[in-house]
Design an enzyme around this catalytic site. Sequence first.
Site, PDB file in Angstrom:
ATOM      1  N   HIS A  90       0.184  -1.319  -0.186  1.00 33.41           N
ATOM      2  CA  HIS A  90       0.337   0.167   0.140  1.00 33.41           C
ATOM      3  C   HIS A  90       0.998   1.067   0.025  1.00 33.41           C
ATOM      4  O   HIS A  90       2.219   1.248   0.593  1.00 33.41           O
ATOM      5  CB  HIS A  90      -1.037   0.205   1.386  1.00 33.41           C
ATOM      6  N   THR A 137      12.562  -9.613   1.456  1.00 37.16           N
ATOM      7  CA  THR A 137      12.232  -8.713   1.153  1.00 37.16           C
ATOM      8  C   THR A 137      13.634  -8.488   0.127  1.00 37.16           C
ATOM      9  O   THR A 137      12.974  -7.156  -0.798  1.00 37.16           O
ATOM     10  CB  THR A 137      12.410  -8.195   1.920  1.00 37.16           C
ATOM     11  N   LYS A 138      13.984  -9.599  -0.709  1.00 38.83           N
ATOM     12  CA  LYS A 138      15.464  -9.133  -1.646  1.00 38.83           C
ATOM     13  C   LYS A 138      15.490 -10.162  -2.198  1.00 38.83           C
ATOM     14  O   LYS A 138      15.255 -10.944  -1.967  1.00 38.83           O
ATOM     15  CB  LYS A 138      16.697  -7.544  -0.467  1.00 38.83           C
ATOM     16  N   LYS A 155      23.007 -21.569   2.500  1.00 36.04           N
ATOM     17  CA  LYS A 155      24.088 -22.343   1.723  1.00 36.04           C
ATOM     18  C   LYS A 155      24.153 -21.636   0.126  1.00 36.04           C
ATOM     19  O   LYS A 155      23.141 -21.346   0.056  1.00 36.04           O
ATOM     20  CB  LYS A 155      23.117 -23.720   2.240  1.00 36.04           C
TER      21      LYS A 155
END
Length: 167
Positions: A90, A137-138, A155
Amino acid sequence: MVNLSKHIKYIGVFKRIPYFIAQRMFLVNFRVPWPVHWSSIVSNHKNIKRADFRPYPGFMPGQYIQAINGIEIGKNVRLGPGVKLISASHDLNDYSKHANSGPIVIGDNCWLSADVVVLPGVVLQEHVVVGAGAVVTKSFGPNVLIGGNPAKVIKYLPSYVGDQDKW
């Protein structure tokens, strides 16, 4: 055009019946052209691009698939129960609007375990395994096992060797 025989072979006739009843008779996710579990939500399904007939986003119990900014899914991808793919956040200054971002891109041979959350604009390259409960998040490169909140590399993996064309 949907190849029904592939769907039946992959899911099985008797497993397909409850999905059919929920989607076609009780109108749960009825606009989605693939089988969706009655406890899952798939929104903006037209913005989902799949490289193969599976995976079925929303097929496993408790999944939330929101494709406002688009979701691209490669071949041989596994989505566990409770997976959340959220392609739009949002707007922080107007909650009634969604912020623009790039689509979520999940490469070939990826596995998102149970209760994984993938946030807007994330790109997972080929053969990324995401541990249960991770919040991604990335973006991440190929051949890695990631996990945690926020997700990080746990790993490095060798290249995927499994049979991608089994179905």
